[in-house]
Structures are given as C-alpha cells and as structure tokens.
Design a protein around this motif. Structure first.
Motif, PDB file in Angstrom:
ATOM      1  N   GLY A  25       0.790  -1.221   0.000  1.00  0.00           N
ATOM      2  CA  GLY A  25       0.000   0.000   0.000  1.00  0.00           C
ATOM      3  C   GLY A  25       0.824   1.272   0.000  1.00  0.00           C
ATOM      4  O   GLY A  25       0.264   2.360  -0.138  1.00  0.00           O
ATOM      5  N   SER A  26       2.131   1.162   0.155  1.00  0.00           N
ATOM      6  CA  SER A  26       3.004   2.328   0.109  1.00  0.00           C
ATOM      7  C   SER A  26       3.352   2.647  -1.346  1.00  0.00           C
ATOM      8  O   SER A  26       3.000   1.902  -2.266  1.00  0.00           O
ATOM      9  N   VAL A  27       4.012   3.780  -1.540  1.00  0.00           N
ATOM     10  CA  VAL A  27       4.446   4.147  -2.883  1.00  0.00           C
ATOM     11  C   VAL A  27       5.968   4.272  -2.906  1.00  0.00           C
ATOM     12  O   VAL A  27       6.602   4.545  -1.884  1.00  0.00           O
ATOM     13  N   ARG A  28       6.539   4.079  -4.076  1.00  0.00           N
ATOM     14  CA  ARG A  28       7.993   4.133  -4.241  1.00  0.00           C
ATOM     15  C   ARG A  28       8.334   5.408  -5.009  1.00  0.00           C
ATOM     16  O   ARG A  28       8.444   6.471  -4.424  1.00  0.00           O
ATOM     17  N   GLY A  29       8.535   5.361  -6.303  1.00  0.00           N
ATOM     18  CA  GLY A  29       8.750   6.552  -7.098  1.00  0.00           C
ATOM     19  C   GLY A  29      10.193   6.844  -7.452  1.00  0.00           C
ATOM     20  O   GLY A  29      11.132   6.214  -6.969  1.00  0.00           O
ATOM     21  N   TRP A  30      10.361   7.849  -8.329  1.00  0.00           N
ATOM     22  CA  TRP A  30      11.671   8.148  -8.892  1.00  0.00           C
ATOM     23  C   TRP A  30      12.708   8.505  -7.835  1.00  0.00           C
ATOM     24  O   TRP A  30      13.887   8.151  -7.971  1.00  0.00           O
ATOM     25  N   ALA A  31      12.314   9.238  -6.786  1.00  0.00           N
ATOM     26  CA  ALA A  31      13.299   9.651  -5.779  1.00  0.00           C
ATOM     27  C   ALA A  31      13.860   8.446  -5.043  1.00  0.00           C
ATOM     28  O   ALA A  31      15.057   8.401  -4.719  1.00  0.00           O
ATOM     29  N   ASP A  32      13.014   7.458  -4.772  1.00  0.00           N
ATOM     30  CA  ASP A  32      13.498   6.224  -4.151  1.00  0.00           C
ATOM     31  C   ASP A  32      14.473   5.503  -5.086  1.00  0.00           C
ATOM     32  O   ASP A  32      15.511   4.985  -4.650  1.00  0.00           O
ATOM     33  N   PHE A  33      14.130   5.454  -6.375  1.00  0.00           N
ATOM     34  CA  PHE A  33      15.037   4.852  -7.351  1.00  0.00           C
ATOM     35  C   PHE A  33      16.373   5.587  -7.379  1.00  0.00           C
ATOM     36  O   PHE A  33      17.441   4.955  -7.416  1.00  0.00           O
ATOM     37  N   VAL A  34      16.328   6.917  -7.381  1.00  0.00           N
ATOM     38  CA  VAL A  34      17.564   7.700  -7.413  1.00  0.00           C
ATOM     39  C   VAL A  34      18.415   7.408  -6.182  1.00  0.00           C
ATOM     40  O   VAL A  34      19.638   7.253  -6.273  1.00  0.00           O
ATOM     41  N   ALA A  35      17.776   7.314  -5.021  1.00  0.00           N
ATOM     42  CA  ALA A  35      18.513   7.015  -3.792  1.00  0.00           C
ATOM     43  C   ALA A  35      19.243   5.678  -3.917  1.00  0.00           C
ATOM     44  O   ALA A  35      20.406   5.545  -3.503  1.00  0.00           O
ATOM     45  N   VAL A  36      18.572   4.689  -4.504  1.00  0.00           N
ATOM     46  CA  VAL A  36      19.211   3.381  -4.696  1.00  0.00           C
ATOM     47  C   VAL A  36      20.367   3.499  -5.685  1.00  0.00           C
ATOM     48  O   VAL A  36      21.450   2.929  -5.473  1.00  0.00           O
ATOM     49  N   GLY A  37      20.161   4.253  -6.765  1.00  0.00           N
ATOM     50  CA  GLY A  37      21.230   4.434  -7.738  1.00  0.00           C
ATOM     51  C   GLY A  37      22.445   5.112  -7.139  1.00  0.00           C
ATOM     52  O   GLY A  37      23.590   4.711  -7.397  1.00  0.00           O
ATOM     53  N   LEU A  38      22.218   6.128  -6.309  1.00  0.00           N
ATOM     54  CA  LEU A  38      23.321   6.807  -5.628  1.00  0.00           C
ATOM     55  C   LEU A  38      24.038   5.843  -4.680  1.00  0.00           C
ATOM     56  O   LEU A  38      25.272   5.844  -4.591  1.00  0.00           O
ATOM     57  N   ALA A  39      23.261   5.029  -3.963  1.00  0.00           N
ATOM     58  CA  ALA A  39      23.852   4.093  -3.005  1.00  0.00           C
ATOM     59  C   ALA A  39      24.677   3.022  -3.706  1.00  0.00           C
ATOM     60  O   ALA A  39      25.750   2.635  -3.230  1.00  0.00           O
ATOM     61  N   GLN A  40      24.176   2.526  -4.834  1.00  0.00           N
ATOM     62  CA  GLN A  40      24.936   1.520  -5.568  1.00  0.00           C
ATOM     63  C   GLN A  40      26.252   2.105  -6.079  1.00  0.00           C
ATOM     64  O   GLN A  40      27.294   1.444  -6.038  1.00  0.00           O
ATOM     65  N   ALA A  41      26.200   3.356  -6.550  1.00  0.00           N
ATOM     66  CA  ALA A  41      27.404   3.982  -7.080  1.00  0.00           C
ATOM     67  C   ALA A  41      28.424   4.282  -5.992  1.00  0.00           C
ATOM     68  O   ALA A  41      29.630   4.287  -6.241  1.00  0.00           O
ATOM     69  N   ALA A  42      27.933   4.529  -4.753  1.00  0.00           N
ATOM     70  CA  ALA A  42      28.817   4.913  -3.648  1.00  0.00           C
ATOM     71  C   ALA A  42      29.350   3.737  -2.851  1.00  0.00           C
ATOM     72  O   ALA A  42      30.279   3.893  -2.062  1.00  0.00           O
ATOM     73  N   ALA A  43      28.731   2.567  -3.015  1.00  0.00           N
ATOM     74  CA  ALA A  43      29.113   1.398  -2.208  1.00  0.00           C
ATOM     75  C   ALA A  43      30.616   1.154  -2.282  1.00  0.00           C
ATOM     76  O   ALA A  43      31.214   1.295  -3.346  1.00  0.00           O
ATOM     77  N   PRO A  44      31.261   0.817  -1.123  1.00  0.00           N
ATOM     78  CA  PRO A  44      30.645   0.447   0.162  1.00  0.00           C
ATOM     79  C   PRO A  44      30.333   1.628   1.084  1.00  0.00           C
ATOM     80  O   PRO A  44      29.891   1.415   2.208  1.00  0.00           O
ATOM     81  N   GLU A  45      30.549   2.865   0.620  1.00  0.00           N
ATOM     82  CA  GLU A  45      30.176   4.000   1.457  1.00  0.00           C
ATOM     83  C   GLU A  45      28.657   4.098   1.557  1.00  0.00           C
ATOM     84  O   GLU A  45      27.924   3.677   0.651  1.00  0.00           O
ATOM     85  N   ARG A  46      28.175   4.690   2.649  1.00  0.00           N
ATOM     86  CA  ARG A  46      26.745   4.759   2.917  1.00  0.00           C
ATOM     87  C   ARG A  46      26.135   6.016   2.307  1.00  0.00           C
ATOM     88  O   ARG A  46      26.747   7.082   2.307  1.00  0.00           O
ATOM     89  N   VAL A  47      24.916   5.898   1.790  1.00  0.00           N
ATOM     90  CA  VAL A  47      24.124   7.034   1.328  1.00  0.00           C
ATOM     91  C   VAL A  47      22.846   7.101   2.170  1.00  0.00           C
ATOM     92  O   VAL A  47      22.209   6.070   2.421  1.00  0.00           O
ATOM     93  N   THR A  48      22.489   8.306   2.622  1.00  0.00           N
ATOM     94  CA  THR A  48      21.256   8.477   3.390  1.00  0.00           C
ATOM     95  C   THR A  48      20.257   9.292   2.571  1.00  0.00           C
ATOM     96  O   THR A  48      20.634  10.112   1.725  1.00  0.00           O
ATOM     97  N   TYR A  49      18.979   9.079   2.861  1.00  0.00           N
ATOM     98  CA  TYR A  49      17.910   9.627   2.011  1.00  0.00           C
ATOM     99  C   TYR A  49      16.676   9.913   2.855  1.00  0.00           C
ATOM    100  O   TYR A  49      16.313   9.122   3.724  1.00  0.00           O
ATOM    101  N   ALA A  50      16.039  11.066   2.578  1.00  0.00           N
ATOM    102  CA  ALA A  50      14.750  11.416   3.182  1.00  0.00           C
ATOM    103  C   ALA A  50      13.828  11.918   2.084  1.00  0.00           C
ATOM    104  O   ALA A  50      14.283  12.467   1.075  1.00  0.00           O
ATOM    105  N   ASN A  51      12.521  11.736   2.275  1.00  0.00           N
ATOM    106  CA  ASN A  51      11.540  12.205   1.297  1.00  0.00           C
ATOM    107  C   ASN A  51      10.387  12.869   2.047  1.00  0.00           C
ATOM    108  O   ASN A  51       9.612  12.202   2.728  1.00  0.00           O
ATOM    109  N   LEU A  52      10.292  14.194   1.924  1.00  0.00           N
ATOM    110  CA  LEU A  52       9.285  14.973   2.639  1.00  0.00           C
ATOM    111  C   LEU A  52       8.082  15.314   1.768  1.00  0.00           C
ATOM    112  O   LEU A  52       7.165  16.001   2.227  1.00  0.00           O
ATOM    113  N   ALA A  53       8.070  14.853   0.529  1.00  0.00           N
ATOM    114  CA  ALA A  53       7.016  15.225  -0.418  1.00  0.00           C
ATOM    115  C   ALA A  53       5.662  14.676   0.005  1.00  0.00           C
ATOM    116  O   ALA A  53       5.563  13.571   0.541  1.00  0.00           O
ATOM    117  N   ILE A  54       4.613  15.462  -0.265  1.00  0.00           N
ATOM    118  CA  ILE A  54       3.245  15.047   0.053  1.00  0.00           C
ATOM    119  C   ILE A  54       2.347  15.381  -1.137  1.00  0.00           C
ATOM    120  O   ILE A  54       2.352  16.509  -1.638  1.00  0.00           O
TER     121      ILE A  54
END
Length: 255
Positions: A25-54
């Motif tokens: 019932g939740s939603v994902r979206g482009w920003a979640d995808f981008v966060a994953v893409g950034l994290a994959q590119a930065a691994a093994p370093e950590r990437v943090t992400y927040a989404n305040l959109a409503i």
C-alpha cells in the motif's frame, strides 16, 4: 559532478511516488530509485535519504512546509519540484509561481546545498483540457531554465522528455506516472548527475519497445478519477490532507 552521500526530496505526488504503488500500500517513485542508484554507485560508502514530499501540494505549501525542514537535515543535495498542481488549477499566477520557485532554489544554494531542480513529466496528451495545461507547463519550464546555469544547480527537464509522454509510462488515472515512468525519470536524474543507471531497471529496453496505444477517456474514467478530483477542488480538499512525509528523516538506503 560530485557523488552525493545524502539526499532529501521535497515536492508533491510526483516526488512522493504516487502511481508506483507497492504491494503493502506504500508508494515508491523516482526519488526512491535515485537514492538506490546513488547508493549503488557509492558502495561500500553509505548514502542516506529522506523524502518529505506530500501529494496534492501546490508550490506555496511545498516551500512553506517542506523547504526549511529539508535544509535543517543538512543533506548534500535537495531535489526540488513543484508547480504541477498550480498548473492544473483554473487560474495559475505564473509570475508568483516563477518567483517563489526561484526563491526556493536560491535558498537551497545559500545553505551550501546542491539543488537538484526537476520539471515534472508531461501528462497532457492523455488529460481533458491537456492543451491548456501543456502551454502552462511549457511557459513555466522556459521561465526557469536559466537557473540551470547557476553554480550548485542541476536541472533535469522531464517535461520536455517526449518519450516519457507515451501512455506506457502512466498509471490508470493518466495523471501520475507508473513504475516504468518513475524509473525513466530516475534514469534522467542519475544521467544528469553523472551517475550510472542500474541496468537491471531495464529503462533502455522499455524505451526501445513499441509505443503504447493512446487510452480512451471513458465514462468510467471520468467517474473514478476526474469527478473526485473536481470534487476536491470545489470543497478545498486535497489528496494529501492528513498525510505525513513517508520518510521524514535521513536514513541509510538499503541495497
């Protein structure tokens, strides 16, 4: 282009991820995808992400309610999109929208944070009165495109992505992107940031496929989607009333 290790997204339904619905019932979206893409590119370093959109938020409330909380999280990058719900109203104060948008980008830059500025995808091929909304979107994008020349700003113009207008990328309401559409926007963003797009998303394969047939706007479509939207406008309600941000704090991105 530097690799960003922390990312906050603000905006409306486009950035919240409406249309890319998950089984719980939740939603994902482009920003979640981008966060994953950034994290994959930065691994093994950590990437943090927040989404305040409503969802349902016009530009003014996005700025008034989300901008300062996003800055307070002190991320390296804030994505900013807004104005889509203003475009859909009977009248749009273009000069005010442009001025407030510019002010938000300058506020992000003044805080020493990289501004990822996005235009939303263009749904107008599939909507009633689409030509009116299309002209407004074109004018708004043209009035803001010079911001891309400012230091510390990356502009990703999804509104001008002609391929993204294909019906294959849109959810049944024809207003919000589906999972394929959100993945394509994420691909546009990562490309704009100079980050590799994960091949497992299949964005290029989908883009190379045949175009979808334009869907008909049936009586059932108007009953299910258009009339409730009109009802909310007439009563001053929003689809986002009572909703909170889905990811209000910076959290590590799981891979």
């Amino acid at each position: 282009m530097p690799q960003f290790r922390s990312f906050v997204a603000i905006g409306d339904s486009f950035t919240e991820g409406v249309g890319d619905d998950l089984a719980d019932g939740s939603v994902r979206g482009w920003a979640d995808f981008v966060a994953v893409g950034l994290a994959q590119a930065a691994a093994p370093e950590r990437v943090t992400y927040a989404n305040l959109a409503i969802r349902g938020r016009k530009l003014g409330p996005i700025i008034d309610e989300q901008l300062e909380p996003a800055i307070a999280l002190t991320p390296e990058m804030i994505s900013f999109n807004g104005g889509g719900n203003d475009i859909m109203r009977p009248k749009m104060p273009t000069d005010l929208v442009v001025s407030r948008f510019r002010g938000a980008i300058e506020r992000i830059r003044a805080a020493g944070i990289h501004a990822l500025m996005l235009s939303g995808a263009n749904p107008t091929d599939h909507l009633p009165l689409g030509s009116v909304f299309d002209k407004r979107g074109v004018a708004l994008t043209a009035a803001l495109v010079d911001l891309a020349d400012q230091p510390g700003v990356t502009f990703v113009d999804n509104f001008s992505d002609v391929g993204l207008r294909d019906i294959r990328y849109w959810s049944p309401d024809k207003l919000h992107l589906n999972a394929l559409g959100h993945a394509r926007v994420a691909s546009n963003v990562l490309t704009g940031l100079g980050v590799a797009v994960p091949t497992e998303w299949g964005v290029e394969e989908v883009a190379a496929g045949p175009a979808g047939e334009k869907g008909r706007r049936t009586a059932a479509y108007y009953r299910e989607y258009v009339l409730p939207w009109i009802g909310r406008r007439l009563t001053g309600r929003s689809s986002g009333d009572g909703r909170a941000a889905k990811r209000a704090t910076l959290e590590p991105v799981a891979l």
